[in-house]
Design an enzyme around this catalytic site. Structure first.
Site, short mmCIF file in Angstrom:
data_model
loop_
_atom_site.label_atom_id
_atom_site.label_comp_id
_atom_site.label_asym_id
_atom_site.label_seq_id
_atom_site.Cartn_x
_atom_site.Cartn_y
_atom_site.Cartn_z
N THR A 32 0.82 -1.21 0.00
CA THR A 32 0.00 0.00 0.00
C THR A 32 0.86 1.26 0.00
O THR A 32 0.56 2.20 -0.76
CB THR A 32 -0.98 -0.03 1.19
OG1 THR A 32 -1.80 -1.20 1.08
CG2 THR A 32 -1.86 1.21 1.20
N GLU A 40 1.04 9.56 -5.79
CA GLU A 40 1.61 10.90 -5.62
C GLU A 40 2.50 11.27 -6.79
O GLU A 40 2.43 12.39 -7.31
CB GLU A 40 2.38 10.98 -4.30
CG GLU A 40 1.48 10.93 -3.08
CD GLU A 40 2.08 11.64 -1.90
OE1 GLU A 40 2.23 12.88 -1.96
OE2 GLU A 40 2.40 10.95 -0.92
N HIS A 66 -7.09 0.32 -1.07
CA HIS A 66 -6.31 -0.72 -1.74
C HIS A 66 -7.20 -1.95 -1.79
O HIS A 66 -7.46 -2.57 -0.77
CB HIS A 66 -5.02 -0.99 -0.97
CG HIS A 66 -4.00 -1.74 -1.75
ND1 HIS A 66 -2.68 -1.78 -1.39
CD2 HIS A 66 -4.10 -2.51 -2.88
CE1 HIS A 66 -2.00 -2.52 -2.25
NE2 HIS A 66 -2.85 -2.97 -3.16
#
Length: 130
Positions: A32, A40, A66
């Site tokens: 994750t 990002e 996730h």
């Protein structure tokens, strides 16, 4: 800069970006934290060409799910789209896929900053901690 800017980045799942390697778990699956870093990166790289010299963006908020594990060897693809601009705040929608389908999705916010001023502010914490 306008709403609708999109970007796509693909990476391979390797031992280095698994939950076991990053400390977010014990399994050899895409971590994750690695997915968040990919989101990002995909977002900031999408708007970088539209920033003024000396500007950058910093991540300030994530609301990510996730949804499915991905093993070593598969390719992971992240797609982001700039869906909102509020002053210096940029809002992105993100979808992450492996070769079988959707594995993650959510919203990510970034702020436009002056890179030099931001670094100075961060570094000033070193002298103010005494």
């Amino acid at each position: 800069m306008e709403i609708g800017i999109k970007n796509v980045i693909e990476i391979k799942v390797t031992k280095e970006n698994t939950a076991a390697a990053l400390g977010s778990g014990t399994l050899s699956v895409f971590a994750t934290p690695a997915m968040i870093a990919l989101i990002e990166q995909t977002a900031w790289k999408s708007v970088e060409p539209y920033l003024n010299e000396g500007q950058g963006t910093v991540g300030t908020k994530l609301d990510i799910s996730h949804l499915s594990p991905t093993p070593i060897g598969m390719t992971v693809k992240c797609e982001t789209e700039l869906t909102g601009i509020d002053g210096r705040c940029l809002r992105f929608e993100a979808n992450v896929y492996d070769e079988t389908g959707l594995i993650g999705k959510g919203v990510h916010e970034r702020f436009i900053i002056s890179s030099d001023k931001f670094q100075i502010k961060a570094d000033s914490k070193l002298t103010s901690r005494d």
